[in-house]
Scaffold this active site. Sequence first.
Site, PDB file in Angstrom:
ATOM      1  CE1 TYR A 275      24.198  38.198 -54.745  1.00 24.73           C
ATOM      2  CE2 TYR A 275      23.088  40.317 -54.872  1.00 24.73           C
ATOM      3  CZ  TYR A 275      23.581  39.269 -54.127  1.00 24.73           C
ATOM      4  OH  TYR A 275      23.441  39.278 -52.766  1.00 24.73           O
TER       5      TYR A 275
ATOM      6  N   GLY B 280      23.839  34.475 -62.189  1.00 27.42           N
ATOM      7  CA  GLY B 280      25.056  34.466 -62.994  1.00 27.42           C
ATOM      8  C   GLY B 280      26.341  34.445 -62.187  1.00 27.42           C
ATOM      9  CG  HIS B 281      29.008  36.322 -59.041  1.00 26.45           C
ATOM     10  ND1 HIS B 281      29.414  36.157 -57.744  1.00 26.45           N
ATOM     11  CD2 HIS B 281      30.073  36.812 -59.698  1.00 26.45           C
ATOM     12  CE1 HIS B 281      30.665  36.557 -57.616  1.00 26.45           C
ATOM     13  NE2 HIS B 281      31.086  36.962 -58.791  1.00 26.45           N
ATOM     14  CG  PHE B 282      30.284  31.929 -59.902  1.00 29.22           C
ATOM     15  CD1 PHE B 282      30.773  32.511 -61.062  1.00 29.22           C
ATOM     16  CD2 PHE B 282      30.843  32.298 -58.685  1.00 29.22           C
ATOM     17  CE1 PHE B 282      31.832  33.415 -61.014  1.00 29.22           C
ATOM     18  CE2 PHE B 282      31.891  33.203 -58.635  1.00 29.22           C
ATOM     19  CZ  PHE B 282      32.386  33.770 -59.798  1.00 29.22           C
TER      20      PHE B 282
ATOM     21  CB  VAL C   2      30.062  33.400 -54.631  1.00 27.95           C
ATOM     22  CG1 VAL C   2      31.017  34.314 -53.881  1.00 27.95           C
ATOM     23  CG2 VAL C   2      30.438  31.937 -54.406  1.00 27.95           C
TER      24      VAL C   2
END
Length: 144
Positions: free
Chosen positions: A43, A46-48, A53
């Site tokens: 993840y 894309g986060h971030f 995070v």
Amino acid sequence: MDIHEILKYLPHRYPLILVDRVVSLELGKRIHAYKNVSINEPYFSGHFPHHPVMPGVLIVEALAQAAALLTIRSENMEKDAGQVYYFVGIDGVRFKKPVIAGDQLVLKVEITRQLKGIWKYSACAEVDGQLVTEAQLMCTARAI
């Protein structure tokens, strides 16, 4: 309880196994577990980007998985016994601080009530002794 034993009880697999180790377990009462947050988590792309995070919903899922381990062990539930343990409700979620790559989440879950097949829990996650997330969880086991 190491990851091999955890995998004997939880049906989750990569990329959604979110408990790495159980450090203490008091049957019918509480569990303390770890989730090591690595920059390699899928993840984080894309986060971030450039500011990784951990999504709050995944912190809550890690707490729910710890709750599942607590109840599955406390109730001697068999994996693949024609039932699955579901996360069915959540109240009072608060995200106090971001969880970033390199952190170790300490997951603390305590059974507060069990009635008619519904378990309620008080749960929190900490990093370096500081509260990052708290919530009240509800789970149940259902036939599949």
